[in-house]
Write a protein that holds these residues in place. Structure first.
Motif, PDB file in Angstrom:
ATOM      1  N   HIS A 271       0.825  -1.206   0.000  1.00 48.16           N
ATOM      2  CA  HIS A 271       0.000   0.000   0.000  1.00 48.16           C
ATOM      3  C   HIS A 271       0.861   1.258   0.000  1.00 48.16           C
ATOM      4  O   HIS A 271       0.534   2.243  -0.689  1.00 48.16           O
ATOM      5  CB  HIS A 271      -0.922   0.011   1.217  1.00 48.16           C
ATOM      6  CG  HIS A 271      -1.785   1.229   1.303  1.00 48.16           C
ATOM      7  ND1 HIS A 271      -2.868   1.433   0.477  1.00 48.16           N
ATOM      8  CD2 HIS A 271      -1.711   2.326   2.104  1.00 48.16           C
ATOM      9  CE1 HIS A 271      -3.432   2.595   0.759  1.00 48.16           C
ATOM     10  NE2 HIS A 271      -2.751   3.156   1.743  1.00 48.16           N
ATOM     11  N   GLU A 274       2.222   1.802  -3.501  1.00 55.06           N
ATOM     12  CA  GLU A 274       1.174   2.268  -4.405  1.00 55.06           C
ATOM     13  C   GLU A 274       0.812   3.716  -4.103  1.00 55.06           C
ATOM     14  O   GLU A 274       0.579   4.516  -5.024  1.00 55.06           O
ATOM     15  CB  GLU A 274      -0.063   1.379  -4.262  1.00 55.06           C
ATOM     16  CG  GLU A 274      -1.230   1.764  -5.150  1.00 55.06           C
ATOM     17  CD  GLU A 274      -0.904   1.692  -6.636  1.00 55.06           C
ATOM     18  OE1 GLU A 274      -1.564   2.404  -7.418  1.00 55.06           O
ATOM     19  OE2 GLU A 274       0.012   0.920  -7.009  1.00 55.06           O
ATOM     20  N   ARG A 277       3.438   5.938  -5.585  1.00 54.17           N
ATOM     21  CA  ARG A 277       3.285   6.037  -7.046  1.00 54.17           C
ATOM     22  C   ARG A 277       2.239   7.089  -7.400  1.00 54.17           C
ATOM     23  O   ARG A 277       2.425   7.895  -8.315  1.00 54.17           O
ATOM     24  CB  ARG A 277       2.896   4.682  -7.635  1.00 54.17           C
ATOM     25  CG  ARG A 277       3.999   3.642  -7.645  1.00 54.17           C
ATOM     26  CD  ARG A 277       3.611   2.450  -8.512  1.00 54.17           C
ATOM     27  NE  ARG A 277       4.595   1.377  -8.388  1.00 54.17           N
ATOM     28  CZ  ARG A 277       4.478   0.334  -7.585  1.00 54.17           C
ATOM     29  NH1 ARG A 277       3.406   0.223  -6.818  1.00 54.17           N
ATOM     30  NH2 ARG A 277       5.413  -0.588  -7.535  1.00 54.17           N
TER      31      ARG A 277
END
Length: 290
Positions: A271, A274, A277
């Motif tokens: 998580h 991500e 990102r």
């Protein structure tokens, strides 16, 4: 046959045989009556012959794990939310900041870690107001501080304090571990330097069977071992055992707990990566190598 009421019982007198039969009225039956041994919970209630638990998990499976970063309105330096099954914890981090409102002495060569834990009155399933003096909350707050004081690079923030605020919305087992996992994410979101992730999971010793990441029902039927683990350095940060267990089974429980902590680490790290990102893409750096 003439019925008559006596207290909470109904007495029916049989005039022919001179006997008195006492029938407890259904609405007056006491819930505290002891059930026969055959009606007490058995092993099959926690693990089916197929090896499945009540929620469909295997012995070595963690519950559904949900985590989020930045879940507040921005008043905190870092925030996170963790749901391990039906145990929900929100975390907020303030600092590093100047010590204020704390009775502790300031450390001039490092930062101090302060954990504040509060539980919603309805978190246990019924209205039950709790104050800051509650023993369980105090113990969990002390456990969180003990995990993160050596983990955070406190020497980088001398003369300051880092406050971890934990708010428990719902409890269904594994509260200590959910608090550690939520605090880890909130510290990462605040940009606090740490040596490693702190990932936590429980193992229950229930009727001779080891169950990973126990729920409240499973926890209440046996002993619970809570383990905080540092996956990168492969070291146990802290353990908590709720009841006595056979000494020869402790090693197996620790191995199972570490396996659960690694599953939690995969969820947390995935998580965070991500999230980074998305942050990088928002700043025009979608090609950043996270």
């Amino acid at each position: 046959i003439m019925p008559s009421l006596v207290g909470s019982e109904m007495c029916i007198r049989d005039s022919e045989k001179g006997r008195v039969r006492r029938n407890i009225e259904p609405g007056m039956a006491r819930a505290s009556a002891t059930a026969p041994s055959s009606a007490r919970p058995g092993r099959h209630e926690f693990l089916s012959p197929e090896g499945l638990r009540a929620d469909g998990r295997r012995q070595a499976e963690i519950r559904r794990f949900i985590c989020k970063l930045e879940t507040t309105d921005g008043r905190a330096d870092g925030a996170a939310f963790v749901a391990q099954g039906n145990t929900h914890v929100a975390a907020a981090v303030h600092g590093p900041q100047d010590p204020s409102g704390s009775t502790r002495k300031m450390a001039h060569d490092r930062a101090i870690i302060v954990c504040e834990l509060a539980m919603a009155p309805f978190a246990m399933g019924e209205w039950n107001p709790r104050g800051p003096s509650d023993r369980m909350l105090t113990e969990i707050a002390a456990m969180v501080e003990a995990v993160f004081e050596p983990l955070v690079l406190t020497h980088l923030y001398p003369g300051s304090q880092i406050v971890i605020q934990l708010r428990v919305a719902q409890v269904d087992g594994g509260l200590r571990c959910a608090c550690v996992n939520a605090a880890t994410l909130a510290l990462i979101d605040a940009g606090v330097a740490m040596r490693d992730y702190a990932c936590a999971c429980t193992v229950g010793h229930v009727q001779g069977t080891l169950l990973l990441d126990v729920s409240a029902v499973e926890d209440g039927a046996g002993a619970e071992l809570s383990v905080a683990y540092l996956p990168k350095v492969q070291r146990i940060a802290l353990t908590h055992l709720s009841a006595a267990i056979p000494a020869d089974e402790l090693g197996e429980m620790l191995d199972l707990a570490i396996g659960g902590c690694k599953q939690v680490y995969d969820a947390l790290d995935g998580h965070v990566r991500e999230h980074m990102r998305l942050v990088a893409a928002g700043y025009g750096g979608s090609n950043a190598g996270f």
